[in-house]
Design a protein around this motif. Structure first.
Motif, PDB file in Angstrom:
ATOM      1  N   LEU B 228      20.029 -31.931  38.674  1.00 34.59           N
ATOM      2  CA  LEU B 228      21.206 -30.906  38.658  1.00 34.59           C
ATOM      3  C   LEU B 228      21.866 -31.676  37.453  1.00 34.59           C
ATOM      4  O   LEU B 228      22.919 -30.197  37.060  1.00 34.59           O
ATOM      5  CB  LEU B 228      21.432 -31.726  40.071  1.00 34.59           C
ATOM      6  CG  LEU B 228      20.900 -30.778  41.094  1.00 34.59           C
ATOM      7  CD1 LEU B 228      22.325 -31.312  42.370  1.00 34.59           C
ATOM      8  CD2 LEU B 228      21.809 -28.895  40.975  1.00 34.59           C
ATOM      9  N   VAL B 229      21.281 -32.599  36.998  1.00 33.61           N
ATOM     10  CA  VAL B 229      22.646 -33.046  36.002  1.00 33.61           C
ATOM     11  C   VAL B 229      21.669 -33.706  34.240  1.00 33.61           C
ATOM     12  O   VAL B 229      22.006 -34.056  34.113  1.00 33.61           O
ATOM     13  CB  VAL B 229      23.143 -34.791  36.419  1.00 33.61           C
ATOM     14  CG1 VAL B 229      24.294 -33.653  37.453  1.00 33.61           C
ATOM     15  CG2 VAL B 229      22.279 -35.411  37.167  1.00 33.61           C
ATOM     16  N   GLY B 230      20.090 -33.982  35.182  1.00 34.81           N
ATOM     17  CA  GLY B 230      19.009 -34.294  33.891  1.00 34.81           C
ATOM     18  C   GLY B 230      18.771 -33.861  32.912  1.00 34.81           C
ATOM     19  O   GLY B 230      18.644 -32.602  32.731  1.00 34.81           O
ATOM     20  N   ASN B 231      18.470 -34.189  31.446  1.00 39.60           N
ATOM     21  CA  ASN B 231      18.520 -33.649  30.200  1.00 39.60           C
ATOM     22  C   ASN B 231      16.964 -34.185  30.435  1.00 39.60           C
ATOM     23  O   ASN B 231      16.428 -33.167  28.992  1.00 39.60           O
ATOM     24  CB  ASN B 231      19.486 -34.299  29.185  1.00 39.60           C
ATOM     25  CG  ASN B 231      20.580 -33.979  29.210  1.00 39.60           C
ATOM     26  OD1 ASN B 231      21.751 -34.977  29.875  1.00 39.60           O
ATOM     27  ND2 ASN B 231      20.704 -32.389  29.387  1.00 39.60           N
ATOM     28  N   HIS B 232      16.409 -35.685  30.413  1.00 31.43           N
ATOM     29  CA  HIS B 232      15.654 -35.863  30.309  1.00 31.43           C
ATOM     30  C   HIS B 232      14.687 -36.573  31.520  1.00 31.43           C
ATOM     31  O   HIS B 232      15.124 -37.060  32.447  1.00 31.43           O
ATOM     32  CB  HIS B 232      15.653 -37.055  29.437  1.00 31.43           C
ATOM     33  CG  HIS B 232      14.402 -36.903  28.731  1.00 31.43           C
ATOM     34  ND1 HIS B 232      13.954 -36.466  27.744  1.00 31.43           N
ATOM     35  CD2 HIS B 232      12.837 -38.491  28.572  1.00 31.43           C
ATOM     36  CE1 HIS B 232      13.119 -36.839  26.562  1.00 31.43           C
ATOM     37  NE2 HIS B 232      12.442 -37.848  27.435  1.00 31.43           N
ATOM     38  N   VAL B 241       4.883 -45.207  33.018  1.00 29.87           N
ATOM     39  CA  VAL B 241       5.368 -44.196  32.979  1.00 29.87           C
ATOM     40  C   VAL B 241       4.405 -43.081  33.349  1.00 29.87           C
ATOM     41  O   VAL B 241       3.362 -43.465  32.280  1.00 29.87           O
ATOM     42  CB  VAL B 241       5.508 -43.747  31.590  1.00 29.87           C
ATOM     43  CG1 VAL B 241       6.631 -42.270  31.445  1.00 29.87           C
ATOM     44  CG2 VAL B 241       7.035 -44.935  31.361  1.00 29.87           C
ATOM     45  N   ALA B 242       4.718 -42.227  34.760  1.00 31.11           N
ATOM     46  CA  ALA B 242       3.434 -40.906  34.947  1.00 31.11           C
ATOM     47  C   ALA B 242       3.994 -40.301  33.902  1.00 31.11           C
ATOM     48  O   ALA B 242       3.079 -39.211  33.946  1.00 31.11           O
ATOM     49  CB  ALA B 242       3.266 -40.953  36.203  1.00 31.11           C
ATOM     50  N   LEU B 243       5.453 -39.786  33.637  1.00 35.38           N
ATOM     51  CA  LEU B 243       5.899 -39.011  32.795  1.00 35.38           C
ATOM     52  C   LEU B 243       6.330 -38.468  32.263  1.00 35.38           C
ATOM     53  O   LEU B 243       7.661 -39.801  32.595  1.00 35.38           O
ATOM     54  CB  LEU B 243       5.997 -37.309  34.465  1.00 35.38           C
ATOM     55  CG  LEU B 243       6.339 -36.325  33.580  1.00 35.38           C
ATOM     56  CD1 LEU B 243       5.192 -35.415  33.837  1.00 35.38           C
ATOM     57  CD2 LEU B 243       7.525 -35.756  34.623  1.00 35.38           C
ATOM     58  N   ASP B 244       6.547 -38.153  31.182  1.00 36.46           N
ATOM     59  CA  ASP B 244       7.817 -38.402  30.098  1.00 36.46           C
ATOM     60  C   ASP B 244       8.296 -36.868  29.780  1.00 36.46           C
ATOM     61  O   ASP B 244       7.584 -36.504  28.539  1.00 36.46           O
ATOM     62  CB  ASP B 244       7.947 -39.827  29.445  1.00 36.46           C
ATOM     63  CG  ASP B 244       9.080 -39.714  28.269  1.00 36.46           C
ATOM     64  OD1 ASP B 244      10.016 -38.830  28.742  1.00 36.46           O
ATOM     65  OD2 ASP B 244       9.078 -40.986  27.925  1.00 36.46           O
ATOM     66  N   ALA B 245       9.044 -36.125  29.895  1.00 37.89           N
ATOM     67  CA  ALA B 245       9.555 -34.774  29.769  1.00 37.89           C
ATOM     68  C   ALA B 245      11.040 -34.684  29.415  1.00 37.89           C
ATOM     69  O   ALA B 245      12.362 -35.397  30.152  1.00 37.89           O
ATOM     70  CB  ALA B 245       8.717 -34.260  31.184  1.00 37.89           C
ATOM     71  N   HIS B 246      11.179 -33.743  28.664  1.00 40.48           N
ATOM     72  CA  HIS B 246      12.336 -33.146  28.663  1.00 40.48           C
ATOM     73  C   HIS B 246      12.423 -31.895  29.115  1.00 40.48           C
ATOM     74  O   HIS B 246      11.282 -31.147  29.877  1.00 40.48           O
ATOM     75  CB  HIS B 246      12.378 -32.490  27.051  1.00 40.48           C
ATOM     76  CG  HIS B 246      14.469 -33.027  27.098  1.00 40.48           C
ATOM     77  ND1 HIS B 246      14.654 -31.367  26.806  1.00 40.48           N
ATOM     78  CD2 HIS B 246      15.164 -33.462  26.153  1.00 40.48           C
ATOM     79  CE1 HIS B 246      16.626 -31.661  26.103  1.00 40.48           C
ATOM     80  NE2 HIS B 246      16.298 -32.958  26.218  1.00 40.48           N
ATOM     81  N   ARG B 247      14.108 -32.079  29.607  1.00 49.61           N
ATOM     82  CA  ARG B 247      13.824 -30.793  30.357  1.00 49.61           C
ATOM     83  C   ARG B 247      13.478 -28.999  30.416  1.00 49.61           C
ATOM     84  O   ARG B 247      12.879 -28.626  31.262  1.00 49.61           O
ATOM     85  CB  ARG B 247      15.672 -30.001  30.614  1.00 49.61           C
ATOM     86  CG  ARG B 247      16.166 -29.946  31.963  1.00 49.61           C
ATOM     87  CD  ARG B 247      17.828 -29.262  31.996  1.00 49.61           C
ATOM     88  NE  ARG B 247      17.658 -28.722  32.349  1.00 49.61           N
ATOM     89  CZ  ARG B 247      18.187 -28.594  34.090  1.00 49.61           C
ATOM     90  NH1 ARG B 247      18.145 -30.640  34.383  1.00 49.61           N
ATOM     91  NH2 ARG B 247      18.706 -28.178  34.766  1.00 49.61           N
ATOM     92  N   ASP B 248      13.292 -29.341  28.514  1.00 50.78           N
ATOM     93  CA  ASP B 248      12.604 -27.604  28.566  1.00 50.78           C
ATOM     94  C   ASP B 248      11.406 -27.875  29.153  1.00 50.78           C
ATOM     95  O   ASP B 248      10.622 -26.393  29.534  1.00 50.78           O
ATOM     96  CB  ASP B 248      12.710 -27.686  27.287  1.00 50.78           C
ATOM     97  CG  ASP B 248      13.870 -28.331  26.153  1.00 50.78           C
ATOM     98  OD1 ASP B 248      14.593 -27.416  27.104  1.00 50.78           O
ATOM     99  OD2 ASP B 248      14.576 -28.183  25.535  1.00 50.78           O
ATOM    100  N   GLU B 249      11.162 -28.861  29.063  1.00 46.04           N
ATOM    101  CA  GLU B 249       9.091 -28.766  29.439  1.00 46.04           C
ATOM    102  C   GLU B 249       8.763 -28.628  31.208  1.00 46.04           C
ATOM    103  O   GLU B 249       7.936 -28.686  31.139  1.00 46.04           O
ATOM    104  CB  GLU B 249       8.168 -30.393  28.718  1.00 46.04           C
ATOM    105  CG  GLU B 249       9.204 -30.191  27.045  1.00 46.04           C
ATOM    106  CD  GLU B 249       8.864 -31.287  27.013  1.00 46.04           C
ATOM    107  OE1 GLU B 249       9.173 -31.575  25.513  1.00 46.04           O
ATOM    108  OE2 GLU B 249       8.832 -32.489  27.488  1.00 46.04           O
TER     109      GLU B 249
END
Ligand SMILES: Nc1ncnc2c1ncn2[C@@H]1O[C@H](COP(=O)(O)OP(=O)(O)O)[C@@H](O)[C@H]1O
Ligand SMILES: [Mg+2]
Lengths: 345, 306
Positions: B228-232, B241-249
Motif C-alpha cells: 500500500l505504501v512501499g516504493n522499494h 536478502v532474498a529479494l530486492d525490487a522496486h515497485r515497478d518490477e
C-alpha cells in the motif's frame, strides 16, 4: 439512512477528578502514616506535645532524611545502595584521619572526603555498568569493603575504634559552624542539618518533577532498555544517582564529625535499610521507575517522630525496630491500596 | 500542517564531513553482517534507503528484520560491512548518536517506561526546556496535538503509559518517532498490534513522512500493508536478502508469493483443505485436550530455522 458523525473524544475515559489526582500521588500513603504516628504520640506522650521538642524531632528526622532523599532518587532510577550507611562513616573518617595525621587545615580533609565520597558513588555505578550485576550485589560488596576499611584504617591511624579529636586544628571552628551549628526560631532550636535536609528535598523534588533529568531517572528505573533505545544516557544517569548518594553521605558524615568531634569506626552499619525503608514508606517501588522525594522526606519524619515518641512515651526503646517493621508493611499496603484506588477512578 | 513537516522543519543539523547539498541515498548498507555469538542473524545484506521513499523490509519471524534496524538505530554494532549515512561511513555507538543524526525508531520489543506519564514518555530524551526547567505546558500541548492527529484521544496525559491499551501505547511510540525523526524514520512492525483503522492511520503517516522528504524504513510481515505504501521492497530470509525490487518490477501477488515462499502457499491451501473451513460443530462434551495436528517431515524441516 442516518449517518453518525464520529465524535473525536473517547467518552469511555472520564477525566480524573482532582481528588483522584491527589490520591494518585506516591507520597499519599506516607502522609497518612505521618498523621497517624503524630496523633498516636500526641495522645500517649505528653512531652511530644511541647513545641520545644519539634526541633529535636526534626533533627532526628534530618539525620535520616538527608540520605533518604538521595536513596529515593536512586531507587526511582532502579538501583539500591547497601553501602549508603557505612559510606557516611567512611566520609567522616576520611576527613578526620587525613586532617589529623598530617595536621592539616580541616577543610583539606573535608574536600578530600567529598572527592572520596563522590568517587565511591561513581565506582558503584561504574562497577554496576561493567559487571552487569544487580546493584544489590555490587553495593553489598562495597558495603563490606568500606566497613573493613573503616575499622582497619581507624585502628592503624588512631589506634582504636574512633577518630582523634580535631579540636586544635585550623579551620575547625568554621567547619563546625557550617556543618554542626544551630539557631533559635522562637522556642524551637533548628540544627543546621535540618536546613540541609529541607534544601535537598526541594532540590531533589524539582530535579525529579521539573527537569529532564527527572524523566531520565524515571525511565532508567522503569525500563532501562527502552530508555537507552530512545537516547537516554542510562549509564550516566545511574552513575550520577550513585554519586548523589555519595554527596549526601558526605554532608551527613561532615555533620556527624563536627557535631561529636570524632567518628566511631563501626557506626552506620544497618542505617542503609532505614534509608531504604523511608523511601519505600514514601512511595518508592522496589522495582524502580516510581516514587517521590517528598515522600521519602515524610518517611524520614515518621522515623524521627517514632524514635523520639517511643522515648517520650516512656516505652522501652527496644520496641523501635518492631514498630519499624509494622510501619513498613502498613505503609506499603496503604501505598498499594491508594494507587489501585486512584488508577481505578 | 502535518507532523512530518514540522519535524522536517527541525531537520537534523549537518555533521562533520557532510555537505548540505548531498542528494544521494540517505542510508546505504553494504554487506552488513551481525552475529549474536554463534548465530549469524544477518549476512551480506545490502540495502539502500532514499529520502522521499518508503523502503519496506519484509520477512518471516526470525528473518533478521529487527536486528537490521537495531544496527541502523545505534542499538547494536555491525560486525561486517559498512553503513553509510549521507555518503559517510558511520558506526553509531549509541541510540543517542543515531538520533543526533536524525534517525528515529519505533522498536518492536522496546516499549515505553510503563509508570511514567504519557507526555514524559513522548518527549523522553527530547525534552523541551525553558532555562533549566521543563516547559510542561508546551510539551503537553504538542503531545496532545500529535496524538489527536493519530486518532487517539487521551484526556489525561499525566496518566501512566502502562494504563493504556497495547494499541494506544504503540500509537504513542509512533507519534513520537514521526514527530522527532528528521531524516530517517524506522518502524518495526508498527501495525502488528493495531486494528484496521489505526493501521490505516499509520500507513497514511508513513506516506506523509515520505511526502515530507524523509527516508522511511517500514518493517512488516504483511505484504498487503507493505504494498500500500512501499516504493522499494526488500525481503529477508534467514538473514539474507532474498529479494530486492522496486515497485515497478513487482506486483502484490509476486510479493505475497515471495513472502510465503512461492508455491508453498499453494501447498498450504492444499494441506488445509481437510480442515473444512465451512464446518460448524455443535457444542458437545469436550473430550479434554486437543491432539496436536500431525505435520509431515517437510514442514518440520522448514520450521527449524525460524
Ligand atoms: N539479542 C539476541 N541474542 C541472540 N540472538 C538473537 C538476539 N536477537 C535476535 N537474535 C536471533 O537473531 C535472529 C533474527 O532475529 P530478529 O532480528 O529479531 O528477527 P525478526 O525481527 O525478523 O523476527 C533470530 O534467530 C533470533 O533468535
Ligand atoms: Mg522483529
Amino acid at each position: 439512512m442516518t449517518t453518525v458523525t464520529a465524535t473525536p473524544t473517547d467518552d469511555r475515559v472520564a477525566t480524573r477528578s482532582a481528588t483522584a489526582t491527589i490520591m494518585g500521588r506516591p507520597e499519599v500513603g506516607a502522609l497518612i502514616g505521618a498523621v497517624a504516628v503524630a496523633v498516636l504520640f500526641l495522645l500517649v506522650a505528653p512531652a511530644f506535645r511541647s513545641v520545644g521538642n519539634i526541633g529535636t524531632i526534626l533533627y532526628g528526622s534530618s539525620t535520616i532524611g538527608i540520605m533518604a532523599v538521595a536513596v529515593a532518587l536512586l531507587m526511582i532510577g532502579g538501583e539500591f545502595d547497601l553501602s549508603a550507611g557505612v559510606a557516611v562513616t567512611t566520609s567522616g573518617l576520611a576527613a578526620a584521619h587525613l586532617a589529623w595525621f598530617f595536621s592539616l587545615n580541616v577543610w583539606v580533609g573535608i574536600v578530600f572526603a567529598l572527592v572520596l565520597s563522590l568517587g565511591v558513588g561513581a565506582f558503584n555505578g561504574w562497577l554496576l555498568h561493567v559487571t552487569g550485576l544487580p546493584s544489590f550485589l555490587v553495593t553489598l560488596g562495597t558495603f563490606f569493603v568500606l566497613q573493613g576499611v573503616n575499622l582497619a584504617l581507624t585502628r592503624v591511624v588512631a589506634g582504636g575504634v574512633s577518630s582523634n579529636s580535631l579540636n586544635d586544628l585550623d579551620g575547625f571552628d568554621s567547619a563546625k559552624a557550617v556543618f554542626a551549628s544551630s539557631f533559635q526560631l522562637g522556642s524551637v532550636e533548628i540544627k543546621v542539618p535540618i536546613i540541609f535536609w529541607a534544601a535537598l528535598t526541594v532540590i531533589g523534588a524539582i530535579v525529579l518533577l521539573r527537569t529532564h533529568y527527572g524523566s531520565w531517572i524515571f525511565s532508567a528505573g522503569g525500563d532501562s532498555a527502552a530508555a537507552r533505545a530512545v537516547g537516554v544516557p542510562v549509564t550516566g544517569t545511574k552513575i550520577a544517582l550513585f554519586m548523589g548518594v555519595g554527596f549526601c553521605a558526605w554532608i551527613l558524615g561532615m555533620h556527624n564529625l563536627f557535631n561529636y568531634n570524632n567518628v566511631q569506626s563501626g557506626a552506620g552499619v544497618g542505617n542503609e535499610f532505614i534509608y531504604i525503608i523511608s523511601a519505600v514508606i514514601g512511595g518508592c517501588l522496589l522495582t524502580g521507575g516510581y516514587g517521590s522525594v517528598v515522600g521519602a522526606t515524610v518517611g524520614s519524619l515518621i522515623f524521627g517522630m517514632t524514635q523520639l515518641g517511643i522515648f517520650y512515651a516512656g516505652w522501652d526503646p527496644d520496641w523501635f525496630k518492631t514498630f519499624l517493621g509494622v510501619m513498613l508493611i502498613a505503609a506499603t499496603l496503604v501505598n498499594l491500596y491508594v494507587k489501585r484506588k486512584a488508577d481505578a477512578r | 500542517m502535518n507532523a512530518a513537516r514540522t519535524s522536517a522543519a527541525r531537520a537534523a543539523t549537518t555533521h562533520a564531513g557532510e555537505s548540505s547539498t548531498y542528494d544521494g541515498p540517505v542510508l546505504e548498507l553494504e554487506n552488513i553482517g551481525k552475529s549474536y555469538g554463534n548465530v549469524h542473524a544477518l549476512r551480506g545484506v545490502n540495502i539502500t534507503v532514499r529520502q522521499g521513499e518508503v523502503t519496506c523490509v519484509l520477512g518471516d519471524n526470525g528473518a533478521g528484520k529487527s536486528t537490521l534496524i537495531k544496527i541502523v538505530a545505534g542499538l547494536h554494532e555491525y560486525s561486517e560491512g559498512t553503513m553509510k549515512l549521507r555518503g559517510i561511513v558511520r558506526q553509531f555507538g549509541s541510540p543517542r548518536v543515531a538520533q543526533a543524526f536524525g534517525i528515529a525508531t519505533v522498536y518492536q520489543d522496546l516499549a515505553l517506561a510503563p509508570l511514567m506519564s504519557v507526555w514524559r514518555n513522548f518527549f523522553l530524551a527530547n525534552e523541551i526546556r525553558k532555562g533549566p526547567f521543563l516547559d510542561i505546558p508546551t510539551m503537553k500541548r504538542i503531545c496532545a496535538e500529535e496524538l489527536t492527529k493519530m486518532g487517539i484521544v487521551i484526556p489525561d496525559l499525566d496518566r501512566a503509559v502502562g494504563s493504556l491499551s497495547g494499541g494506544q501505547r504503540q500509537v504513542v511510540a509512533i507519534a513520537r518517532a514521526i514527530y522527532f525523526g528528521a531524516r530517517v524514520i524506522i518502524l518495526d512492525e508498527p501495525t502488528a498490534a493495531l486494528g484496521v483503522k489505526q493501521s490505516g492511520v499509520v500507513l497514511k503517516y508513513i506516506a506523509k513522512a515520505r511526502d515530507a522528504g524523509l527516508g522511511v524504513i517500514f518493517i512488516t510481515h504483511n505484504p498487503h500493508h507493505a504494498y500500500l505504501v512501499g516504493n522499494h521492497f526488500v525481503v529477508l530470509k534467514l538473514g539474507h536478502v532474498a529479494l530486492d525490487a522496486h515497485r515497478d518490477e513487482l506486483t502484490l501477488e509476486q510479493l505475497t508469493a515471495e513472502m510465503a515462499g512461492g508455491q508453498e502457499l499453494a501447498e498450504l491451501s492444499h494441506e488445509l483443505r481437510s480442515v473444512h473451513p465451512e464446518k460448524v460443530v455443535l457444542p458437545h462434551d469436550a473430550p479434554g485436550g486437543i491432539e496436536a495436528p500431525e505435520l509431515d517431515p517437510n514442514e518440520l524441516a522448514g520450521m527449524e530455522d525460524v
